[in-house]
Design an enzyme around this catalytic site. Sequence first.
Site, PDB file in Angstrom:
ATOM      1  N   GLY A 192       8.894  -4.035 -18.781  1.00 52.24           N
ATOM      2  CA  GLY A 192       9.548  -3.121 -19.728  1.00 52.24           C
ATOM      3  C   GLY A 192       8.979  -1.720 -19.704  1.00 52.24           C
ATOM      4  CG  ASP A 222       9.211   9.136 -18.031  1.00 52.05           C
ATOM      5  OD1 ASP A 222      10.016   9.063 -18.975  1.00 52.05           O
ATOM      6  OD2 ASP A 222       8.007   8.842 -18.140  1.00 52.05           O
ATOM      7  CE  LYS A 268       6.889   9.580 -20.895  1.00 52.22           C
ATOM      8  NZ  LYS A 268       6.362   8.507 -20.067  1.00 52.22           N
ATOM      9  N   GLY A 313       5.674   0.256 -22.791  1.00 52.47           N
ATOM     10  CA  GLY A 313       5.744  -1.149 -23.204  1.00 52.47           C
ATOM     11  C   GLY A 313       6.059  -1.261 -24.685  1.00 52.47           C
TER      12      GLY A 313
HETATM   13  P1  NAP Z   1      16.155  -0.603 -23.052  1.00 50.46           P
HETATM   14  O1  NAP Z   1      15.235  -1.755 -23.103  1.00 50.46           O
HETATM   15  O2  NAP Z   1      17.027  -0.422 -21.884  1.00 50.46           O
HETATM   16  O3  NAP Z   1      17.062  -0.647 -24.383  1.00 50.46           O
HETATM   17  C1  NAP Z   1      18.125   0.223 -24.592  1.00 50.46           C
HETATM   18  C2  NAP Z   1      18.908  -0.287 -25.779  1.00 50.46           C
HETATM   19  O4  NAP Z   1      19.984   0.625 -26.026  1.00 50.46           O
HETATM   20  C3  NAP Z   1      19.541  -1.673 -25.562  1.00 50.46           C
HETATM   21  O5  NAP Z   1      19.364  -2.461 -26.701  1.00 50.46           O
HETATM   22  C4  NAP Z   1      21.028  -1.374 -25.357  1.00 50.46           C
HETATM   23  O6  NAP Z   1      21.887  -2.377 -25.860  1.00 50.46           O
HETATM   24  C5  NAP Z   1      21.178  -0.123 -26.198  1.00 50.46           C
HETATM   25  N1  NAP Z   1      22.306   0.682 -25.774  1.00 50.46           N
HETATM   26  C6  NAP Z   1      22.555   1.194 -24.565  1.00 50.46           C
HETATM   27  N2  NAP Z   1      23.723   1.872 -24.571  1.00 50.46           N
HETATM   28  C7  NAP Z   1      24.208   1.752 -25.812  1.00 50.46           C
HETATM   29  C8  NAP Z   1      25.389   2.200 -26.433  1.00 50.46           C
HETATM   30  N3  NAP Z   1      26.302   2.925 -25.776  1.00 50.46           N
HETATM   31  N4  NAP Z   1      25.590   1.883 -27.730  1.00 50.46           N
HETATM   32  C9  NAP Z   1      24.676   1.160 -28.414  1.00 50.46           C
HETATM   33  N5  NAP Z   1      23.541   0.708 -27.875  1.00 50.46           N
HETATM   34  C10 NAP Z   1      23.314   0.987 -26.592  1.00 50.46           C
HETATM   35  O7  NAP Z   1      15.356   0.764 -23.216  1.00 50.46           O
HETATM   36  P2  NAP Z   1      13.901   0.978 -23.844  1.00 50.46           P
HETATM   37  O8  NAP Z   1      12.887   0.747 -22.786  1.00 50.46           O
HETATM   38  O9  NAP Z   1      13.800   0.276 -25.142  1.00 50.46           O
HETATM   39  O10 NAP Z   1      13.926   2.575 -24.065  1.00 50.46           O
HETATM   40  C11 NAP Z   1      14.603   3.158 -25.157  1.00 50.46           C
HETATM   41  C12 NAP Z   1      14.179   4.608 -25.273  1.00 50.46           C
HETATM   42  O11 NAP Z   1      12.768   4.663 -25.454  1.00 50.46           O
HETATM   43  C13 NAP Z   1      14.458   5.452 -24.037  1.00 50.46           C
HETATM   44  O12 NAP Z   1      14.713   6.779 -24.454  1.00 50.46           O
HETATM   45  C14 NAP Z   1      13.137   5.411 -23.276  1.00 50.46           C
HETATM   46  O13 NAP Z   1      12.958   6.522 -22.438  1.00 50.46           O
HETATM   47  C15 NAP Z   1      12.180   5.465 -24.441  1.00 50.46           C
HETATM   48  N6  NAP Z   1      10.845   4.947 -24.179  1.00 50.46           N
HETATM   49  C16 NAP Z   1      10.684   3.711 -23.604  1.00 50.46           C
HETATM   50  C17 NAP Z   1       9.398   3.235 -23.398  1.00 50.46           C
HETATM   51  C18 NAP Z   1       9.162   1.890 -22.767  1.00 50.46           C
HETATM   52  O14 NAP Z   1       7.979   1.596 -22.499  1.00 50.46           O
HETATM   53  N7  NAP Z   1      10.168   1.070 -22.538  1.00 50.46           N
HETATM   54  C19 NAP Z   1       8.295   4.012 -23.778  1.00 50.46           C
HETATM   55  C20 NAP Z   1       8.495   5.262 -24.368  1.00 50.46           C
HETATM   56  C21 NAP Z   1       9.781   5.709 -24.571  1.00 50.46           C
HETATM   57  P3  NAP Z   1      21.946  -3.865 -25.216  1.00 50.46           P
HETATM   58  O15 NAP Z   1      20.588  -4.458 -25.431  1.00 50.46           O
HETATM   59  O16 NAP Z   1      22.993  -4.566 -26.007  1.00 50.46           O
HETATM   60  O17 NAP Z   1      22.296  -3.689 -23.773  1.00 50.46           O
HETATM   61  N1  HSE Z   2       9.009   4.744 -18.199  1.00 50.64           N
HETATM   62  C1  HSE Z   2       8.006   5.323 -18.996  1.00 50.64           C
HETATM   63  C2  HSE Z   2       6.638   5.132 -18.354  1.00 50.64           C
HETATM   64  C3  HSE Z   2       8.023   4.694 -20.367  1.00 50.64           C
HETATM   65  O1  HSE Z   2       6.534   4.318 -17.431  1.00 50.64           O
HETATM   66  O2  HSE Z   2       5.698   5.804 -18.745  1.00 50.64           O
HETATM   67  C4  HSE Z   2       7.103   5.382 -21.338  1.00 50.64           C
HETATM   68  O3  HSE Z   2       7.585   6.632 -21.673  1.00 50.64           O
END
Ligand code: NAP
Ligand code: HSE
Length: 435
Positions: A189, A203, A207, A304
């Site tokens: 994740g 990315d 930041k 994560g």
């Molecule tokens: P993810 O696991 O891909 O989750 C995205 C979510 O958005 C899913 O629940 C998806 O729904 C939903 N979604 C997508 N399109 C949509 C739409 N049109 N309408 C309603 N819901 C929708 O992504 P994530 O890793 O949680 O990341 C989310 C955000 O946090 C991003 O901006 C990412 O850059 C940021 N971020 C992530 C991390 C990380 O470690 N993962 C760290 C820092 C920041 P479904 O589940 O139903 O498909």
């Molecule tokens: N994809 C990003 C990373 C998530 O690997 O750092 C955290 O912002």
Amino acid sequence: MTKPLRIGIAGLGTVGAGVVKILAARGEYLAAATGRRIEIAAVSARDSNKDRGIDLAGIRFERDPLALAAADDIDVVAEMIGGSEGVARDLVEAALKAGKHVVTANKALLAHHGAGLARLAEAKGVALNYEAAVAGGIPIVKTMREALAANEIRSIHGILNGTCNYILTEMETTGRDFADVLKDAQELGYAEADPSFDVGGIDAAHKLAILTSLAFGTEVDFGAVQIEGIEKISATDISFAREFGYKIRLLAIAEKLDSGIVQRVHPALVPEGTPLAAVSGVYNAVAVDGDRVGHMVLEGRGAGEGPTASAVISDIADIARGLVLAPFIVPADRLKKLVQPPVDTHKKAFYLRVRAMDRAGSMAAITQALAQASVSIERIVQRGDRQDGSGRLPVVFVTHETDEGTMARARAHLAEHEDVAGTPLVLRIEDGELR
Ligand code: NAP
Ligand code: HSE
């Protein structure tokens, strides 16, 4: 106790589901700590039937996330969908225009539209909080917005992408190949929906652009970041770097020079024994140099579920306490346009790897070409045992201090050289500021 703070959560993936879990597990504590109960009024995602391992009983599910911005029973919209355009942008703009606080983990959105969104938030007197957008669980936004007011910031050196750091350090310790380790990072994740944003340095650049604005009082300017990713780094480079006493890390650097502000993201050789070289796995670190505080380094997990959701919760808790700050410290209308120096005149040493013909005289021809390009060599290493099966040998040069322009010309020149295959790899050696 005052009335509850009602949240609408858009996105229930890695981050969104993590937020729901923490609110369930730490509800009592958060109510006591902030003076308000925090309730989830509604959630939205694409698939209402997916098993996400979270309890959503009694919580309204909205098929259209924009309904969260329009709902009367929501005070805060938490956007955890992602993407600089489309539904995430529409939702955040609509929520701010409707006078709702916004919490987001979306660095792409802020890197492209930060100043405009800050204006919208300020016009309505609401919060636009984004701790999770930069360096995952590390409270760097809070540190910059609240704790470093006494300082003129001179530079930031960060490891801001957990996926890249995980890949580089796994390659370093296990010798596994790039694609294999990237798959791990996706499964854990860490990676973005499009992982080329991670490995391509985009990315980290998102930041960095946000941090630059916080550090130097300039409008977020993602277009001004020079970006190189880690795609061309091989196990051979990691092993040569180790022989020279360095680790390879994807660095994100913002520096104030007399002629402007430089922002660059690229892999670099970092001296072993320095704080940034010691950062491994999904960990991130941000080294800030302020005129009063001096050098300081914050380190923690950069991606994560747990670390990122932890940062989102801290933003929600601030709103529950009534803390509403200008998103980029000074009011958006007082942010300056970022001025880029015409050329980066900084001199530094470089690591240069070429694939040379395995024949008598090729080394002499290459070193002569470097001399003609005005690049002076400090060290050369050639290893016969690392022939790549194509009659070429990796040869590595460490240069004396050279400026970026000279090095770029030398690389272009070598790329055309008959004794060299392909385009040589050039990596900066970031020595001085990191020790
Ligand atoms: P993810 O696991 O891909 O989750 C995205 C979510 O958005 C899913 O629940 C998806 O729904 C939903 N979604 C997508 N399109 C949509 C739409 N049109 N309408 C309603 N819901 C929708 O992504 P994530 O890793 O949680 O990341 C989310 C955000 O946090 C991003 O901006 C990412 O850059 C940021 N971020 C992530 C991390 C990380 O470690 N993962 C760290 C820092 C920041 P479904 O589940 O139903 O498909
Ligand atoms: N994809 C990003 C990373 C998530 O690997 O750092 C955290 O912002």
